[in-house]
Motif scaffolding. Structure first.
Motif, PDB file in Angstrom:
ATOM      1  N   SER A  88      27.160  48.471  38.344  1.00 60.56           N
ATOM      2  CA  SER A  88      27.444  47.192  39.238  1.00 60.56           C
ATOM      3  C   SER A  88      26.334  46.468  38.970  1.00 60.56           C
ATOM      4  O   SER A  88      26.523  45.099  39.114  1.00 60.56           O
ATOM      5  N   VAL A  91      39.246  51.791  32.731  1.00 62.22           N
ATOM      6  CA  VAL A  91      37.773  51.256  32.985  1.00 62.22           C
ATOM      7  C   VAL A  91      37.112  50.607  31.724  1.00 62.22           C
ATOM      8  O   VAL A  91      35.924  50.098  32.034  1.00 62.22           O
ATOM      9  N   ARG A 111      32.402  53.045  44.911  1.00 61.16           N
ATOM     10  CA  ARG A 111      32.813  51.754  44.757  1.00 61.16           C
ATOM     11  C   ARG A 111      32.544  51.021  46.107  1.00 61.16           C
ATOM     12  O   ARG A 111      31.812  50.178  45.980  1.00 61.16           O
ATOM     13  N   GLU A 112      32.539  51.695  47.204  1.00 63.18           N
ATOM     14  CA  GLU A 112      32.089  51.146  48.566  1.00 63.18           C
ATOM     15  C   GLU A 112      30.609  50.839  48.609  1.00 63.18           C
ATOM     16  O   GLU A 112      30.339  49.944  49.136  1.00 63.18           O
ATOM     17  N   PRO A 127      33.942  49.248  37.138  1.00 66.22           N
ATOM     18  CA  PRO A 127      35.075  49.901  37.386  1.00 66.22           C
ATOM     19  C   PRO A 127      35.127  51.308  37.258  1.00 66.22           C
ATOM     20  O   PRO A 127      34.193  51.948  36.613  1.00 66.22           O
ATOM     21  N   VAL A 128      35.624  51.961  38.348  1.00 68.61           N
ATOM     22  CA  VAL A 128      35.474  53.370  38.517  1.00 68.61           C
ATOM     23  C   VAL A 128      36.986  53.864  38.720  1.00 68.61           C
ATOM     24  O   VAL A 128      37.636  53.418  39.630  1.00 68.61           O
ATOM     25  N   ALA A 185      27.586  54.404  39.711  1.00 69.46           N
ATOM     26  CA  ALA A 185      28.265  53.018  40.100  1.00 69.46           C
ATOM     27  C   ALA A 185      27.323  51.860  40.704  1.00 69.46           C
ATOM     28  O   ALA A 185      27.661  50.947  40.361  1.00 69.46           O
ATOM     29  N   ALA A 240      35.547  58.373  44.117  1.00 75.99           N
ATOM     30  CA  ALA A 240      35.646  57.031  43.687  1.00 75.99           C
ATOM     31  C   ALA A 240      35.842  55.825  44.288  1.00 75.99           C
ATOM     32  O   ALA A 240      34.875  55.035  44.289  1.00 75.99           O
ATOM     33  N   GLU A 241      36.447  56.112  45.559  1.00 71.27           N
ATOM     34  CA  GLU A 241      36.515  55.103  46.779  1.00 71.27           C
ATOM     35  C   GLU A 241      35.162  55.088  47.272  1.00 71.27           C
ATOM     36  O   GLU A 241      34.288  53.792  47.611  1.00 71.27           O
ATOM     37  N   ALA A 281      31.544  44.830  40.684  1.00 74.09           N
ATOM     38  CA  ALA A 281      31.672  46.028  40.812  1.00 74.09           C
ATOM     39  C   ALA A 281      32.221  46.724  39.436  1.00 74.09           C
ATOM     40  O   ALA A 281      32.952  46.179  39.003  1.00 74.09           O
TER      41      ALA A 281
END
Length: 133
Positions: free
Chosen positions: A112, A60, A24-25, A34-35, A108, A20-21, A32
């Motif tokens: 996004s 989310v 998102r990154e 939501p994850v 993601a 997930a991190e 962004a």
């Protein structure tokens, strides 16, 4: 603008949180999507939890749909059981057949960028074709 939410279901809380991190990154910049991770069991063990999946989906949900990616076996079965119940997950929740890491990143990035649930699913599914050699 509401964005498609993404839930990552893994047998491991650490794996779900790390993917997930990363997603998102790598989606970076702008709004962004939501994850949320839903990994392991409530007591911190290995496994899957319908409670954690439901909580992540609610977190989310922006009304644009939710793409759920699962790592293996019982994670997939748990999501399918929740979807079969019909009222356990927010309306517009969809299990996406995609590779866990690459699919999560593609989902993601597409979410996004404002992609709808069909576009997010397509991007995640296309990750099966990513060649590394």
């Amino acid at each position: 603008m509401s964005l498609v939410g993404i839930v990552l279901v893994s047998h491991s809380a650490q794996v779900a949180a790390s993917v997930a991190e990363l997603a998102r990154e790598l989606a970076g910049g702008g709004a962004a999507a939501p994850v949320a991770p839903a990994g392991g069991t409530p007591d911190g063990g290995l496994g899957t939890s319908s409670e954690l999946i439901t909580t992540a989906a609610e977190a989310v949900d922006q009304g644009a749909g939710i793409a759920v990616l699962a790592d293996l076996g019982s994670a997939v079965l748990t999501v399918k059981a929740l979807l079969a119940e019909g009222d356990e997950l927010p309306q517009g929740t969809r299990l996406v057949d995609a590779p866990f890491v690459e699919g999560a990143i593609a989902a993601a990035v597409t979410a996004s960028a404002g992609g709808d649930l069909d576009a997010v699913e397509a991007a995640a599914t296309e990750a099966y074709g990513y060649r590394k050699v």
